[in-house]
Scaffold this motif. Structure first.
Motif, PDB file in Angstrom:
ATOM      1  N   ILE A  98       0.842  -1.204   0.000  1.00  0.00           N
ATOM      2  CA  ILE A  98       0.000   0.000   0.000  1.00  0.00           C
ATOM      3  C   ILE A  98       0.878   1.256   0.000  1.00  0.00           C
ATOM      4  O   ILE A  98       0.596   2.233  -0.713  1.00  0.00           O
ATOM      5  CB  ILE A  98      -0.960  -0.004   1.220  1.00  0.00           C
ATOM      6  CG1 ILE A  98      -1.909  -1.212   1.175  1.00  0.00           C
ATOM      7  CG2 ILE A  98      -1.742   1.301   1.310  1.00  0.00           C
ATOM      8  CD1 ILE A  98      -2.840  -1.272  -0.016  1.00  0.00           C
ATOM      9  N   LEU A  99       1.972   1.205   0.752  1.00  0.00           N
ATOM     10  CA  LEU A  99       2.913   2.325   0.774  1.00  0.00           C
ATOM     11  C   LEU A  99       3.536   2.531  -0.612  1.00  0.00           C
ATOM     12  O   LEU A  99       3.644   3.658  -1.114  1.00  0.00           O
ATOM     13  CB  LEU A  99       4.003   2.027   1.804  1.00  0.00           C
ATOM     14  CG  LEU A  99       4.826   3.190   2.314  1.00  0.00           C
ATOM     15  CD1 LEU A  99       3.963   4.134   3.144  1.00  0.00           C
ATOM     16  CD2 LEU A  99       6.003   2.680   3.159  1.00  0.00           C
ATOM     17  N   ALA A 100       3.929   1.421  -1.238  1.00  0.00           N
ATOM     18  CA  ALA A 100       4.579   1.490  -2.567  1.00  0.00           C
ATOM     19  C   ALA A 100       3.633   2.052  -3.611  1.00  0.00           C
ATOM     20  O   ALA A 100       4.022   2.900  -4.431  1.00  0.00           O
ATOM     21  CB  ALA A 100       5.067   0.103  -2.969  1.00  0.00           C
ATOM     22  N   ILE A 101       2.393   1.610  -3.619  1.00  0.00           N
ATOM     23  CA  ILE A 101       1.477   2.133  -4.647  1.00  0.00           C
ATOM     24  C   ILE A 101       1.085   3.576  -4.313  1.00  0.00           C
ATOM     25  O   ILE A 101       0.857   4.374  -5.215  1.00  0.00           O
ATOM     26  CB  ILE A 101       0.240   1.230  -4.886  1.00  0.00           C
ATOM     27  CG1 ILE A 101      -0.624   1.094  -3.652  1.00  0.00           C
ATOM     28  CG2 ILE A 101       0.643  -0.131  -5.426  1.00  0.00           C
ATOM     29  CD1 ILE A 101      -1.925   0.363  -3.918  1.00  0.00           C
ATOM     30  N   GLY A 102       1.081   3.912  -3.022  1.00  0.00           N
ATOM     31  CA  GLY A 102       0.847   5.305  -2.644  1.00  0.00           C
ATOM     32  C   GLY A 102       1.890   6.233  -3.278  1.00  0.00           C
ATOM     33  O   GLY A 102       1.557   7.301  -3.774  1.00  0.00           O
ATOM     34  N   LYS A 103       3.127   5.772  -3.283  1.00  0.00           N
ATOM     35  CA  LYS A 103       4.193   6.565  -3.914  1.00  0.00           C
ATOM     36  C   LYS A 103       3.959   6.681  -5.406  1.00  0.00           C
ATOM     37  O   LYS A 103       4.157   7.753  -6.003  1.00  0.00           O
ATOM     38  CB  LYS A 103       5.558   5.922  -3.636  1.00  0.00           C
ATOM     39  CG  LYS A 103       6.058   6.200  -2.238  1.00  0.00           C
ATOM     40  CD  LYS A 103       7.456   5.622  -2.014  1.00  0.00           C
ATOM     41  CE  LYS A 103       7.856   5.779  -0.553  1.00  0.00           C
ATOM     42  NZ  LYS A 103       8.756   4.702  -0.115  1.00  0.00           N
ATOM     43  N   GLN A 104       3.564   5.562  -6.037  1.00  0.00           N
ATOM     44  CA  GLN A 104       3.306   5.601  -7.484  1.00  0.00           C
ATOM     45  C   GLN A 104       2.220   6.617  -7.824  1.00  0.00           C
ATOM     46  O   GLN A 104       2.311   7.324  -8.820  1.00  0.00           O
ATOM     47  CB  GLN A 104       2.866   4.220  -7.982  1.00  0.00           C
ATOM     48  CG  GLN A 104       3.960   3.161  -7.919  1.00  0.00           C
ATOM     49  CD  GLN A 104       3.454   1.787  -8.292  1.00  0.00           C
ATOM     50  OE1 GLN A 104       2.393   1.630  -8.918  1.00  0.00           O
ATOM     51  NE2 GLN A 104       4.196   0.754  -7.911  1.00  0.00           N
ATOM     52  N   TYR A 105       1.195   6.669  -7.007  1.00  0.00           N
ATOM     53  CA  TYR A 105       0.067   7.565  -7.265  1.00  0.00           C
ATOM     54  C   TYR A 105       0.250   8.944  -6.639  1.00  0.00           C
ATOM     55  O   TYR A 105      -0.658   9.760  -6.630  1.00  0.00           O
ATOM     56  CB  TYR A 105      -1.242   6.934  -6.762  1.00  0.00           C
ATOM     57  CG  TYR A 105      -1.773   5.825  -7.631  1.00  0.00           C
ATOM     58  CD1 TYR A 105      -2.644   6.073  -8.696  1.00  0.00           C
ATOM     59  CD2 TYR A 105      -1.412   4.499  -7.400  1.00  0.00           C
ATOM     60  CE1 TYR A 105      -3.139   5.055  -9.491  1.00  0.00           C
ATOM     61  CE2 TYR A 105      -1.895   3.454  -8.194  1.00  0.00           C
ATOM     62  CZ  TYR A 105      -2.763   3.751  -9.235  1.00  0.00           C
ATOM     63  OH  TYR A 105      -3.252   2.721 -10.017  1.00  0.00           O
ATOM     64  N   GLY A 106       1.443   9.174  -6.091  1.00  0.00           N
ATOM     65  CA  GLY A 106       1.737  10.492  -5.531  1.00  0.00           C
ATOM     66  C   GLY A 106       1.007  10.805  -4.242  1.00  0.00           C
ATOM     67  O   GLY A 106       0.658  11.956  -3.981  1.00  0.00           O
ATOM     68  N   ARG A 107       0.770   9.760  -3.414  1.00  0.00           N
ATOM     69  CA  ARG A 107       0.109   9.984  -2.123  1.00  0.00           C
ATOM     70  C   ARG A 107       1.136  10.186  -1.012  1.00  0.00           C
ATOM     71  O   ARG A 107       2.231   9.692  -1.074  1.00  0.00           O
ATOM     72  CB  ARG A 107      -0.793   8.800  -1.759  1.00  0.00           C
ATOM     73  CG  ARG A 107      -1.854   8.518  -2.778  1.00  0.00           C
ATOM     74  CD  ARG A 107      -2.773   9.692  -2.937  1.00  0.00           C
ATOM     75  NE  ARG A 107      -3.717   9.516  -4.020  1.00  0.00           N
ATOM     76  CZ  ARG A 107      -5.015   9.215  -3.858  1.00  0.00           C
ATOM     77  NH1 ARG A 107      -5.507   9.056  -2.674  1.00  0.00           N
ATOM     78  NH2 ARG A 107      -5.795   9.105  -4.902  1.00  0.00           N
TER      79      ARG A 107
END
Ligand SMILES: [Zn+2]
Ligand SMILES: [Zn+2]
Length: 107
Positions: A98-107
């Protein structure tokens, strides 16, 4: 350590369809997997990419035959539910993803 979890019994990240699916690679029909770094890959590694670049089509009429991107919340919800139901990954794996995809989506 990178752990790959098969994308199965998972909701569509692109539309509100309630069904769950075993996700196959659109190019070669191989099973697909995700790791906790937010990378999706098909079996054999021919096709790979970050979650944000992956495209989804569950076959519902909402797609109109198109492969569509998934948003952060929808993918996060879908994978969380799939993983928790299967017991295939630990909560730490899920938190990392969840942290990794948050970075991808700019969260
Ligand atoms: Zn493939
Ligand atoms: Zn769909």
């Amino acid at each position: 350590m990178v752990i790959w979890v098969r994308l199965e019994n998972m909701k569509c990240p692109s539309c509100p369809n309630e069904g769950t699916y075993t996700w196959m690679c659109a190019e070669d029909g191989n099973p697909t997997y995700v790791n906790e770094l937010g990378v999706i890959e098909c079996q054999g590694s021919a096709h790979t990419g970050p979650v944000i670049n992956w495209r989804w089509n569950c076959g519902s009429s909402k797609h109109n035959g198109q492969f569509l991107p998934g948003d952060y919340e929808s993918f996060g919800y879908a994978i969380s539910q799939a993983v928790q139901l299967s017991g295939k990954a630990e909560s730490q794996w899920l938190s990392s993803l969840i942290l990794a995809i948050g970075k991808q989506y700019g969260r």
